[in-house]
Motif scaffolding. Structure first.
Motif, PDB file in Angstrom:
ATOM      1  N   ARG A 230      11.637  -1.797  -0.218  1.00 22.23           N
ATOM      2  CA  ARG A 230      10.471  -1.568   0.149  1.00 22.23           C
ATOM      3  C   ARG A 230      10.639  -0.717   1.881  1.00 22.23           C
ATOM      4  O   ARG A 230       9.299  -0.543   2.527  1.00 22.23           O
ATOM      5  CB  ARG A 230      10.165  -3.291   0.038  1.00 22.23           C
ATOM      6  N   ALA A 280       0.639  -2.045   1.478  1.00 25.22           N
ATOM      7  CA  ALA A 280       0.960  -2.839   0.411  1.00 25.22           C
ATOM      8  C   ALA A 280       1.973  -3.136   0.105  1.00 25.22           C
ATOM      9  O   ALA A 280       2.509  -4.081   0.233  1.00 25.22           O
ATOM     10  CB  ALA A 280       0.820  -2.525  -0.668  1.00 25.22           C
ATOM     11  N   THR A 281       3.037  -2.032   0.748  1.00 20.34           N
ATOM     12  CA  THR A 281       4.850  -2.139   0.354  1.00 20.34           C
ATOM     13  C   THR A 281       5.459  -3.387   1.530  1.00 20.34           C
ATOM     14  O   THR A 281       6.061  -4.252   1.400  1.00 20.34           O
ATOM     15  CB  THR A 281       5.602  -1.190   1.038  1.00 20.34           C
ATOM     16  N   SER A 283       3.381  -5.961   3.196  1.00 30.05           N
ATOM     17  CA  SER A 283       2.451  -7.370   2.574  1.00 30.05           C
ATOM     18  C   SER A 283       2.848  -7.481   1.228  1.00 30.05           C
ATOM     19  O   SER A 283       3.370  -8.220   1.050  1.00 30.05           O
ATOM     20  CB  SER A 283       1.311  -6.777   3.218  1.00 30.05           C
ATOM     21  N   VAL A 284       2.029  -6.814  -0.003  1.00 33.83           N
ATOM     22  CA  VAL A 284       1.826  -7.978  -0.720  1.00 33.83           C
ATOM     23  C   VAL A 284       2.607  -7.500  -1.969  1.00 33.83           C
ATOM     24  O   VAL A 284       3.278  -8.058  -2.996  1.00 33.83           O
ATOM     25  CB  VAL A 284       0.152  -7.344  -1.363  1.00 33.83           C
ATOM     26  N   ALA A 285       3.006  -6.558  -1.476  1.00 35.27           N
ATOM     27  CA  ALA A 285       4.662  -5.685  -2.707  1.00 35.27           C
ATOM     28  C   ALA A 285       5.623  -7.378  -3.046  1.00 35.27           C
ATOM     29  O   ALA A 285       6.446  -6.496  -3.605  1.00 35.27           O
ATOM     30  CB  ALA A 285       4.676  -4.098  -2.169  1.00 35.27           C
ATOM     31  N   ARG A 286       5.821  -7.703  -2.164  1.00 35.84           N
ATOM     32  CA  ARG A 286       6.953  -8.837  -1.845  1.00 35.84           C
ATOM     33  C   ARG A 286       7.359  -9.947  -2.823  1.00 35.84           C
ATOM     34  O   ARG A 286       8.230  -9.922  -3.017  1.00 35.84           O
ATOM     35  CB  ARG A 286       7.570  -8.506  -0.475  1.00 35.84           C
ATOM     36  N   ARG A 287       5.554  -9.585  -3.003  1.00 32.46           N
ATOM     37  CA  ARG A 287       5.429 -11.165  -4.399  1.00 32.46           C
ATOM     38  C   ARG A 287       4.807 -11.011  -4.984  1.00 32.46           C
ATOM     39  O   ARG A 287       5.110 -11.764  -6.070  1.00 32.46           O
ATOM     40  CB  ARG A 287       5.335 -12.237  -3.176  1.00 32.46           C
ATOM     41  N   SER A 288       4.150  -9.658  -5.519  1.00 31.20           N
ATOM     42  CA  SER A 288       3.370  -9.665  -6.345  1.00 31.20           C
ATOM     43  C   SER A 288       3.920  -8.364  -7.041  1.00 31.20           C
ATOM     44  O   SER A 288       4.584  -6.813  -6.931  1.00 31.20           O
ATOM     45  CB  SER A 288       2.414  -9.279  -6.297  1.00 31.20           C
ATOM     46  N   ARG A 289       4.468  -8.080  -8.906  1.00 31.14           N
ATOM     47  CA  ARG A 289       5.192  -7.310  -9.550  1.00 31.14           C
ATOM     48  C   ARG A 289       3.806  -6.036  -9.353  1.00 31.14           C
ATOM     49  O   ARG A 289       3.790  -4.825  -8.725  1.00 31.14           O
ATOM     50  CB  ARG A 289       5.818  -7.913 -10.370  1.00 31.14           C
ATOM     51  N   ALA A 291       1.076  -5.071  -8.493  1.00 33.60           N
ATOM     52  CA  ALA A 291       1.076  -5.156  -6.351  1.00 33.60           C
ATOM     53  C   ALA A 291       2.202  -4.223  -5.756  1.00 33.60           C
ATOM     54  O   ALA A 291       1.994  -3.233  -5.353  1.00 33.60           O
ATOM     55  CB  ALA A 291       0.731  -6.486  -5.313  1.00 33.60           C
TER      56      ALA A 291
END
Length: 342
Positions: A230, A280-281, A283-289, A291
């Motif tokens: 990321r 997205a990297t 923000s949401v990419a760290r919590r959702s596979r 995403a």
């Protein structure tokens, strides 16, 4: 790929190309863009004869180089899933890149023939040897990842496992020049759009390679282990977008080749995908596979479109004589002004 593609067909000076305005005998005004045409309607430069294999080769080579760097970092920091994805992805992209290069050359033996000499003044020769130096480390590291568990305790398995880290580090050492040499190869041709952007293309290609490798990592690795991917993706995407804007906003006529026509459409799509993937990297990419996978796909697609758009800009700049004549006249006018100055 031949360095002679894009070489001048003939004189690109004022004797070889005519400028026309809308009215007979009309004087050229500041707001008018003259229409240029060469004798018999032939282009001033020979357009590149390369097909889709070449921009695809540019993309897969950068993807392989970025993946090797990411895999080496993952190996040193204890992230086995990211290391495996980087090694296998990097070697797979290397195989694809080699196949595309051979397909463009036409016959496999031509690749072998390029290894007969080493010519430091030739970007193609230097790039070939970089590829040869990079390949064994990438292949050996990937082989260690594919080794069946039943063979890991054997003597060959133990030797291969021990060689994996040095091999991966060797590939990582040659990865930056592998990612950048194709930009040098393009910019040293006579193609106006590529040569005019020669100071920016290496940064554009390395940023694009980093974004693509990070995208592959986020696509294939759980978010808990994909932190380095990321971070690399955010940095690579920023470098790619900023450098692309610098390419488009240089003074002169040539940057128009990057913002109009097919090249402009491809590069706008690339920027949208890269920016969306970067957002997205971080923000949401760290919590959702899902995403993270979507962000990775966006970065991969944005990187690929960037290479195809850059390629199309070069082709377009050889078809319009204005991209050759206008900069040439500007240089001549500047030289004349310097001679006339007191």
């Amino acid at each position: 790929m031949s360095e002679d593609d894009g070489a001048p067909r003939g004189d690109a000076g004022t004797g070889g190309v005519h400028a026309h305005t809308s009215g007979s005998g009309a004087r050229e005004t500041r707001d008018e863009r003259p229409e240029f045409r060469s004798y018999y309607g032939r282009p001033v430069l020979k357009p590149p004869v390369w097909k889709w294999e070449v921009p695809a080769y540019l993309f897969t080579g950068g993807l392989s180089a970025g993946s090797a760097l990411l895999a080496a970092g993952a190996d040193l920091t204890g992230r086995p899933a990211l290391r495996r994805a980087g090694r296998l992805g990097g070697f797979g992209a290397l195989l694809a890149s080699t196949g595309l290069l051979i397909a463009d050359l036409g016959r496999p033996e031509r690749f072998h023939h390029m290894l007969r000499v080493a010519k430091p003044s030739s970007p193609m020769s230097v790039g070939t040897w970089i590829l040869v130096a990079y390949g064994p480390g990438s292949g050996l590291a990937a082989a260690a990842e594919m080794l069946p568990a039943s063979l890991r305790a054997s003597l060959p398995g133990r030797l291969l496992s021990r060689a994996a880290r040095p091999a991966g580090l060797s590939a990582a050492a040659f990865a930056p020049p592998l990612a950048a040499y194709t930009a040098v190869l393009l910019s040293q041709s006579a193609v106006p759009a590529w040569h005019d952007a020669r100071r920016h293309l290496p940064f554009l290609f390395t940023g694009s390679a980093a974004a693509a490798a990070a995208g592959l990592g986020m696509l294939t690795v759980p978010p808990a282990e994909a932190g380095p991917a990321r971070r690399l993706g955010a940095i690579g995407a920023a470098a790619e977008v900023v450098t692309a804007r610098l390419v488009e906003h240089r003074p002169g006529l040539v940057p128009r080749a990057y913002t109009t026509g097919r090249a402009g459409r491809l590069r706008r799509a690339s920027e949208c995908l890269t920016l969306a993937g970067a957002l997205a990297t971080v923000s949401v990419a760290r919590r959702s596979r899902p995403a993270a996978a979507a962000a990775g796909l966006a970065l991969l697609a944005g990187s690929a479109l960037q290479r195809f758009g850059t390629f199309e800009a070069g082709v377009a700049s050889t078809k319009d004589p204005a991209y050759v004549v206008v900069p040439q006249r500007a240089r001549l006018d500047a030289a004349d002004a310097g001679r006339e100055a007191p």
